[in-house]
Scaffold this active site. Structure first.
Site, PDB file in Angstrom:
ATOM      1  CG  ASP A   2      -2.201   0.738   1.036  1.00  0.00           C
ATOM      2  OD1 ASP A   2      -2.131   1.951   0.764  1.00  0.00           O
ATOM      3  OD2 ASP A   2      -3.283   0.118   1.119  1.00  0.00           O
TER       4      ASP A   2
ATOM      5  CB  THR B  44      -7.347   6.313  -0.052  1.00  0.00           C
ATOM      6  OG1 THR B  44      -7.144   5.109  -0.796  1.00  0.00           O
ATOM      7  CG2 THR B  44      -7.416   7.501  -1.002  1.00  0.00           C
TER       8      THR B  44
ATOM      9  CB  SER C 208      -8.300   1.755  -6.854  1.00  0.00           C
ATOM     10  OG  SER C 208      -8.915   2.842  -7.542  1.00  0.00           O
TER      11      SER C 208
ATOM     12  CE  LYS D   6       1.242   7.498 -12.500  1.00  0.00           C
ATOM     13  NZ  LYS D   6       2.244   8.402 -11.881  1.00  0.00           N
TER      14      LYS D   6
ATOM     15  CB  ALA E  74     -10.722  -5.097  -6.408  1.00  0.00           C
TER      16      ALA E  74
ATOM     17  CE1 TYR F 161     -12.562   3.005  -8.255  1.00  0.00           C
ATOM     18  CE2 TYR F 161     -14.929   2.934  -8.591  1.00  0.00           C
ATOM     19  CZ  TYR F 161     -13.796   2.438  -7.986  1.00  0.00           C
ATOM     20  OH  TYR F 161     -13.889   1.377  -7.112  1.00  0.00           O
TER      21      TYR F 161
ATOM     22  CE  LYS G 106     -11.196  -0.267  -9.338  1.00  0.00           C
ATOM     23  NZ  LYS G 106     -10.320  -1.240  -8.645  1.00  0.00           N
TER      24      LYS G 106
END
Ligand code: UDP
Length: 316
Positions: free
Chosen positions: A36, A40, A80, A96, A119, A150, A154
């Site tokens: 990580d 966030t 993300s 990115k 995910a 987003y 995805k």
């Protein structure tokens, strides 16, 4: 007899879902390498795992080359920004990590001959024209709108995952995650649930965007993680919806939060964000049939657990 433990890499492992996934995989007897960059994510979500010899944390941004020593069996790519407020604040990082980050994580999976799980999200359906959403639906996404960073990241992630599967023969899984809630959600992530709960607990006005007639279907985190774990171990390479089909309007949801918290807060209506999906409900027939999965936790029960968690955070 020496038991060889499987090793799983979890990107975004310090996030809300990532950290619950680390817990579940450790409980299933795996070794975890949690990666990580803490953009966030939050170390407090995984601090209880630091003393565990099967848990390693790497502070790294997965949009750059990922080095991992030794054998790896599974890679679960959960890194993300994932709330509308976060990805509006971090549009480039969101694009990115969904593109370059997914490419790096897939490269690691290929190098290690590991199974890869992406995910993905109900956002690939955009503002859907069919209801409930089945996996066959291709979606209704505005690529140049604020949510496009987003949604398109995805969608690209799904596409490159299938390309690695078809071209390199990589074992891949894709989960389409619908709205999920529970302990370790950030109080300030701007989502409806933490916003409503913190407003209710502080006696502030509850901000329902638009007239509140838009719907969502909320899944408790424990159910969500169970579906993802079952998908990981299954042989299903096409995308699978994992979410709770119990649909509710956002206005009714705000009223439910007021009732459960016993708050005196009033609902106010503010501007509806651009491209906010009007309806959302997963069709989970595929998960039921192929994974034998369906959610078990009622919203009233899950909400109580989550509200208690937020109370403890506000008391800190
Ligand atoms: N929403 C709201 N008030 C808030 C935050 C969100 O009315 O303070 C609405 C939002 O416009 C959306 C729904 O609640 O229609 C769910 O929003 P969330 O951010 O939780 O997730 P989304 O499903 O939009 O990704």
């Amino acid at each position: 007899m020496i038991i060889h433990k499987k090793t799983a890499v979890v990107t975004g492992g310090a996030g809300f879902l990532g950290s619950h996934l680390c817990d579940r995989l450790i409980n299933e007897g795996m070794k975890i390498i949690c990666i990580d960059n803490l953009l966030t994510g939050d170390l407090r979500n995984i601090s209880h795992l630091f003393g565990n010899k099967d848990f390693t944390f790497l502070h790294h941004d997965v949009t750059n080359f990922i080095h991992v020593a030794g054998e790896v069996d599974y890679i679960l790519h959960f890194a993300s920004p994932a709330s509308p407020i976060d990805y509006l604040k971090l549009p480039i990082q969101t694009l990115k990590v969904g593109s370059l980050g997914t490419h790096k994580a897939l490269g690691l999976a290929k190098e290690k001959d590991a199974r890869f799980l992406l995910a993905s999200t109900s956002e690939v359906y955009g503002d859907p024209a069919i209801h409930p959403q089945t996996e066959e639906y291709w979606g209704n996404v505005n690529p140049v709108g604020p949510r496009g960073v987003y949604d398109e990241a995805k969608r690209f992630g799904e596409s490159i995952t299938m390309a690695y599967h078809r071209f390199h023969g990589l074992e891949t899984r894709i989960v389409r995650i619908f709205n999920t809630y529970g302990p370790r959600m950030r109080l300030d992530d701007g989502r409806a649930l933490p916003a409503f709960v913190s407003q209710a607990l502080k006696g502030e006005d509850i901000t329902v965007f638009g007239d509140g007639s838009q719907t969502r279907s909320f899944c408790f985190v424990e159910d969500e993680i169970d579906g993802i774990y079952r998908l990981l171990l299954s042989d299903t390479t096409t995308p699978v919806n994992i979410g709770n089909p119990a649909e509710i309007t956002i206005r009714e949801f705000a009223e439910e939060v007021i009732k459960i918290t016993g708050s005196s807060s009033k609902i106010i209506n503010t501007e509806l964000p651009e491209d906010d999906p009007k309806i959302r409900q997963p069709d989970i027939s595929k998960a039921k049939e192929l994974l034998g999965w369906e959610p078990k936790v009622e919203r009233s029960e899950g909400l109580k657990i989550t509200i208690d968690y937020f109370k403890s955070i506000l008391d800190r």
